[in-house]
Design a protein around this motif. Structure first.
Motif, PDB file in Angstrom:
ATOM      1  N   VAL A  53       0.836  -1.200   0.000  1.00  0.00           N
ATOM      2  CA  VAL A  53       0.000   0.000   0.000  1.00  0.00           C
ATOM      3  C   VAL A  53       0.870   1.249   0.000  1.00  0.00           C
ATOM      4  O   VAL A  53       0.646   2.197  -0.770  1.00  0.00           O
ATOM      5  N   ARG A  54       1.875   1.259   0.858  1.00  0.00           N
ATOM      6  CA  ARG A  54       2.771   2.422   0.934  1.00  0.00           C
ATOM      7  C   ARG A  54       3.433   2.688  -0.410  1.00  0.00           C
ATOM      8  O   ARG A  54       3.525   3.830  -0.860  1.00  0.00           O
ATOM      9  N   ASN A  55       3.886   1.628  -1.066  1.00  0.00           N
ATOM     10  CA  ASN A  55       4.548   1.797  -2.353  1.00  0.00           C
ATOM     11  C   ASN A  55       3.581   2.315  -3.416  1.00  0.00           C
ATOM     12  O   ASN A  55       3.968   3.088  -4.306  1.00  0.00           O
ATOM     13  N   ALA A  56       2.321   1.904  -3.326  1.00  0.00           N
ATOM     14  CA  ALA A  56       1.318   2.375  -4.281  1.00  0.00           C
ATOM     15  C   ALA A  56       1.047   3.864  -4.106  1.00  0.00           C
ATOM     16  O   ALA A  56       1.043   4.628  -5.079  1.00  0.00           O
ATOM     17  N   VAL A  57       0.815   4.297  -2.875  1.00  0.00           N
ATOM     18  CA  VAL A  57       0.494   5.709  -2.654  1.00  0.00           C
ATOM     19  C   VAL A  57       1.713   6.595  -2.872  1.00  0.00           C
ATOM     20  O   VAL A  57       1.591   7.749  -3.292  1.00  0.00           O
ATOM     21  N   ARG A  58       2.880   6.062  -2.594  1.00  0.00           N
ATOM     22  CA  ARG A  58       4.097   6.839  -2.836  1.00  0.00           C
ATOM     23  C   ARG A  58       4.293   7.114  -4.329  1.00  0.00           C
ATOM     24  O   ARG A  58       4.867   8.131  -4.709  1.00  0.00           O
ATOM     25  N   SER A  59       3.790   6.205  -5.172  1.00  0.00           N
ATOM     26  CA  SER A  59       3.912   6.386  -6.623  1.00  0.00           C
ATOM     27  C   SER A  59       2.802   7.269  -7.189  1.00  0.00           C
ATOM     28  O   SER A  59       2.736   7.471  -8.400  1.00  0.00           O
ATOM     29  N   GLY A  60       1.906   7.762  -6.318  1.00  0.00           N
ATOM     30  CA  GLY A  60       0.862   8.671  -6.763  1.00  0.00           C
ATOM     31  C   GLY A  60      -0.535   8.082  -6.794  1.00  0.00           C
ATOM     32  O   GLY A  60      -1.497   8.780  -7.114  1.00  0.00           O
ATOM     33  N   ARG A  61      -0.670   6.800  -6.458  1.00  0.00           N
ATOM     34  CA  ARG A  61      -1.987   6.166  -6.450  1.00  0.00           C
ATOM     35  C   ARG A  61      -2.690   6.417  -5.116  1.00  0.00           C
ATOM     36  O   ARG A  61      -2.136   7.005  -4.193  1.00  0.00           O
ATOM     37  N   HIS A  62      -3.927   5.933  -5.008  1.00  0.00           N
ATOM     38  CA  HIS A  62      -4.708   6.061  -3.784  1.00  0.00           C
ATOM     39  C   HIS A  62      -4.936   4.676  -3.180  1.00  0.00           C
ATOM     40  O   HIS A  62      -4.910   3.667  -3.894  1.00  0.00           O
ATOM     41  N   ALA A  63      -5.178   4.646  -1.884  1.00  0.00           N
ATOM     42  CA  ALA A  63      -5.402   3.366  -1.209  1.00  0.00           C
ATOM     43  C   ALA A  63      -6.238   3.579   0.044  1.00  0.00           C
ATOM     44  O   ALA A  63      -6.251   4.670   0.631  1.00  0.00           O
ATOM     45  N   ILE A  64      -6.926   2.516   0.442  1.00  0.00           N
ATOM     46  CA  ILE A  64      -7.678   2.525   1.692  1.00  0.00           C
ATOM     47  C   ILE A  64      -7.437   1.206   2.416  1.00  0.00           C
ATOM     48  O   ILE A  64      -7.447   0.139   1.803  1.00  0.00           O
ATOM     49  N   VAL A  65      -7.165   1.302   3.705  1.00  0.00           N
ATOM     50  CA  VAL A  65      -6.865   0.137   4.544  1.00  0.00           C
ATOM     51  C   VAL A  65      -8.001  -0.041   5.545  1.00  0.00           C
ATOM     52  O   VAL A  65      -8.341   0.895   6.283  1.00  0.00           O
ATOM     53  N   PHE A  66      -8.583  -1.243   5.559  1.00  0.00           N
ATOM     54  CA  PHE A  66      -9.589  -1.597   6.556  1.00  0.00           C
ATOM     55  C   PHE A  66      -8.905  -2.500   7.577  1.00  0.00           C
ATOM     56  O   PHE A  66      -8.571  -3.649   7.276  1.00  0.00           O
ATOM     57  N   SER A  67      -8.660  -1.955   8.761  1.00  0.00           N
ATOM     58  CA  SER A  67      -7.900  -2.686   9.769  1.00  0.00           C
ATOM     59  C   SER A  67      -8.802  -3.126  10.913  1.00  0.00           C
ATOM     60  O   SER A  67      -9.308  -2.300  11.678  1.00  0.00           O
ATOM     61  N   THR A 108     -16.062   3.222  -2.806  1.00  0.00           N
ATOM     62  CA  THR A 108     -16.696   4.079  -3.813  1.00  0.00           C
ATOM     63  C   THR A 108     -16.500   5.550  -3.473  1.00  0.00           C
ATOM     64  O   THR A 108     -16.236   6.380  -4.357  1.00  0.00           O
ATOM     65  N   GLU A 109     -16.603   5.872  -2.201  1.00  0.00           N
ATOM     66  CA  GLU A 109     -16.420   7.247  -1.746  1.00  0.00           C
ATOM     67  C   GLU A 109     -15.013   7.745  -2.061  1.00  0.00           C
ATOM     68  O   GLU A 109     -14.830   8.857  -2.584  1.00  0.00           O
ATOM     69  N   VAL A 110     -14.011   6.915  -1.756  1.00  0.00           N
ATOM     70  CA  VAL A 110     -12.619   7.295  -2.041  1.00  0.00           C
ATOM     71  C   VAL A 110     -12.401   7.423  -3.546  1.00  0.00           C
ATOM     72  O   VAL A 110     -11.743   8.353  -4.015  1.00  0.00           O
ATOM     73  N   ALA A 111     -12.979   6.498  -4.325  1.00  0.00           N
ATOM     74  CA  ALA A 111     -12.825   6.538  -5.780  1.00  0.00           C
ATOM     75  C   ALA A 111     -13.429   7.815  -6.364  1.00  0.00           C
ATOM     76  O   ALA A 111     -12.848   8.438  -7.269  1.00  0.00           O
ATOM     77  N   GLU A 112     -14.585   8.225  -5.852  1.00  0.00           N
ATOM     78  CA  GLU A 112     -15.234   9.441  -6.353  1.00  0.00           C
ATOM     79  C   GLU A 112     -14.432  10.686  -5.970  1.00  0.00           C
ATOM     80  O   GLU A 112     -14.312  11.630  -6.760  1.00  0.00           O
ATOM     81  N   GLU A 113     -13.868  10.689  -4.773  1.00  0.00           N
ATOM     82  CA  GLU A 113     -13.083  11.837  -4.330  1.00  0.00           C
ATOM     83  C   GLU A 113     -11.776  11.965  -5.101  1.00  0.00           C
ATOM     84  O   GLU A 113     -11.329  13.070  -5.422  1.00  0.00           O
ATOM     85  N   SER A 114     -11.143  10.816  -5.397  1.00  0.00           N
ATOM     86  CA  SER A 114      -9.818  10.832  -6.018  1.00  0.00           C
ATOM     87  C   SER A 114      -9.861  10.767  -7.538  1.00  0.00           C
ATOM     88  O   SER A 114      -8.877  11.089  -8.208  1.00  0.00           O
ATOM     89  N   GLY A 115     -10.995  10.311  -8.084  1.00  0.00           N
ATOM     90  CA  GLY A 115     -11.104  10.167  -9.527  1.00  0.00           C
ATOM     91  C   GLY A 115     -10.514   8.888 -10.070  1.00  0.00           C
ATOM     92  O   GLY A 115     -10.394   8.719 -11.291  1.00  0.00           O
ATOM     93  N   PRO A 168      -9.985   4.361  -8.921  1.00  0.00           N
ATOM     94  CA  PRO A 168     -10.188   3.333  -7.903  1.00  0.00           C
ATOM     95  C   PRO A 168      -8.939   3.169  -7.043  1.00  0.00           C
ATOM     96  O   PRO A 168      -7.816   3.235  -7.562  1.00  0.00           O
ATOM     97  N   PRO A 169      -9.102   2.982  -5.746  1.00  0.00           N
ATOM     98  CA  PRO A 169      -7.938   2.829  -4.872  1.00  0.00           C
ATOM     99  C   PRO A 169      -7.517   1.370  -4.726  1.00  0.00           C
ATOM    100  O   PRO A 169      -8.306   0.451  -4.988  1.00  0.00           O
ATOM    101  N   MET A 170      -6.271   1.158  -4.327  1.00  0.00           N
ATOM    102  CA  MET A 170      -5.900  -0.163  -3.837  1.00  0.00           C
ATOM    103  C   MET A 170      -6.590  -0.364  -2.494  1.00  0.00           C
ATOM    104  O   MET A 170      -6.681   0.575  -1.687  1.00  0.00           O
ATOM    105  N   VAL A 171      -7.071  -1.581  -2.238  1.00  0.00           N
ATOM    106  CA  VAL A 171      -7.806  -1.874  -1.009  1.00  0.00           C
ATOM    107  C   VAL A 171      -7.057  -2.943  -0.227  1.00  0.00           C
ATOM    108  O   VAL A 171      -6.633  -3.961  -0.791  1.00  0.00           O
ATOM    109  N   LEU A 172      -6.898  -2.720   1.070  1.00  0.00           N
ATOM    110  CA  LEU A 172      -6.310  -3.721   1.960  1.00  0.00           C
ATOM    111  C   LEU A 172      -7.285  -4.018   3.080  1.00  0.00           C
ATOM    112  O   LEU A 172      -7.781  -3.091   3.742  1.00  0.00           O
TER     113      LEU A 172
END
Length: 350
Positions: free
Chosen positions: A81-95, A189-196, A198-202
């Protein structure tokens, strides 16, 4: 999304039936407009693993990460996830396992180690997870804020700046018994709409996702959850990475963990596009590497083996090794092909 209950699995997406002609025309139009016609790819940041996976994790994929307790499953997934967002992508973690601040502390420590490496210093020169946690848990007598407090630990300022760079793109959700598949889908879906995009999901971890009103046993619940996560990946066009628990009975002495040892349901193996099994190296090397050199056990203990147990879109049964750096909440990013012979069954226990 058309299905968040796992009961209707007949379709994915708004338009289900398309001719080959339509797909060819859509692909041609995408290429002419400069967009990507195929799946989007999220690199894991581990170059050799990405080569094995033809670039990384793909939209529409359900990825399972399994392993024994303490093997580093959350560490590996969080690093993806960290590597994805560091490259400019979006992600959401459900912990379901950790508070958001705990994950943040691990990220800061990881970035401290990375900063030390860039500066030509050994990772031990950087603040570890314990040092970062101490900053968060101590009162600040100067009352000058987090940046000033982080300046008191080695590479703390650099680490904080690195995290702040991708902080808006990484969302942490402290999940509980109310975090049903429907709620997970809504938040994605909320994150995808905000960011434009789809995020990586964990999801950490799969067996803890609740089903509202479910009265069956664990097998039926895990089956339904797994099918729903796969539907979610397809419908929302994102990779869903799910950490999965192991069946304790399958982790006894003399047994090397496989996909069949993941707890709860055969659906885990069937629905997943990619299954990664994480093992501590000293548990899975062949006997000849141990009996004549007991010192090798200590050396092997610093390494983990990533087995690509299943890969629907490429090579499977590939085994790579990565060096542990759990003190800084990470694995070293330079994976390598394991040189030693591995065993099918475990022959050495610690």
């Amino acid at each position: 999304m058309t299905s968040t209950t796992g009961e209707d699995r007949s379709s994915h997406g708004p338009e289900r039936r398309r001719s080959i002609q339509t797909i060819l025309e859509e692909t041609d139009e995408a290429l002419r407009s400069g967009t990507r016609p195929g799946a989007q790819v999220w690199p894991t940041g581990f170059d050799l693993l990405d080569s094995t996976l033809d670039g990384g994790l793909r939209s529409g994929e359900l990825v399972l990460i399994g392993g024994g307790e303490g093997s580093g499953k959350t560490t590996l997934a969080a690093q993806f996830v960290r590597n994805a967002v560091r490259s400019g992508r979006h992600a959401i973690v459900f912990s379901f396992e950790h508070e958001a601040v705990t994950l943040l502390q691990r990220l800061i420590s990881l970035e401290a180690a990375m900063s030390a490496t860039i500066a030509g210093q050994h990772q031990s020169a950087a603040a570890d997870v314990h040092a970062v946690r101490a900053v968060f848990e101590a009162e600040d007598p100067d009352r000058r804020g987090l940046a000033h407090a982080m300046a008191r630990v080695p590479y703390g300022v650099q680490a904080l700046l690195a995290v702040q760079d991708y902080a808006p793109r990484l969302h942490l959700h402290e999940s509980n018994k109310e975090t049903t598949p429907q709620e997970i889908a809504r938040l994605i879906t909320e994150v995808a709409e905000e960011s434009g995009e789809p995020p990586m999901v964990l999801v950490d971890y799969l067996q803890k996702i609740p089903l509202a009103g479910h009265v069956g046993d664990e097998v039926s619940r895990v089956t339904q959850v797994t099918e729903t996560l796969k539907d979610m990946a397809l419908d929302l066009k994102c990779p869903v990475v799910a950490i999965t628990a192991a069946d304790r009975e399958g982790l006894g002495a003399g047994h090397r963990m496989r996909t069949r040892d993941l707890r709860g349901s055969s659906a885990l193996a069937y629905e997943a596009d990619l299954v990664l099994i994480l093992s501590s190296k000293e548990h899975v090397v062949s006997r000849e590497h141990l009996v004549y050199d007991l010192g090798s056990v200590k050396r092997f203990r610093r390494w983990a083996v990533i087995t690509v147990e299943k890969n629907r879109h490429g090579l499977g049964q590939v085994e790579l090794e990565v060096q542990k750096d759990f003190e800084h909440g990470r694995f070293h990013p330079d994976a390598q092909v394991i040189a030693e012979q591995l065993i099918e069954e475990r022959v050495f226990t610690t």
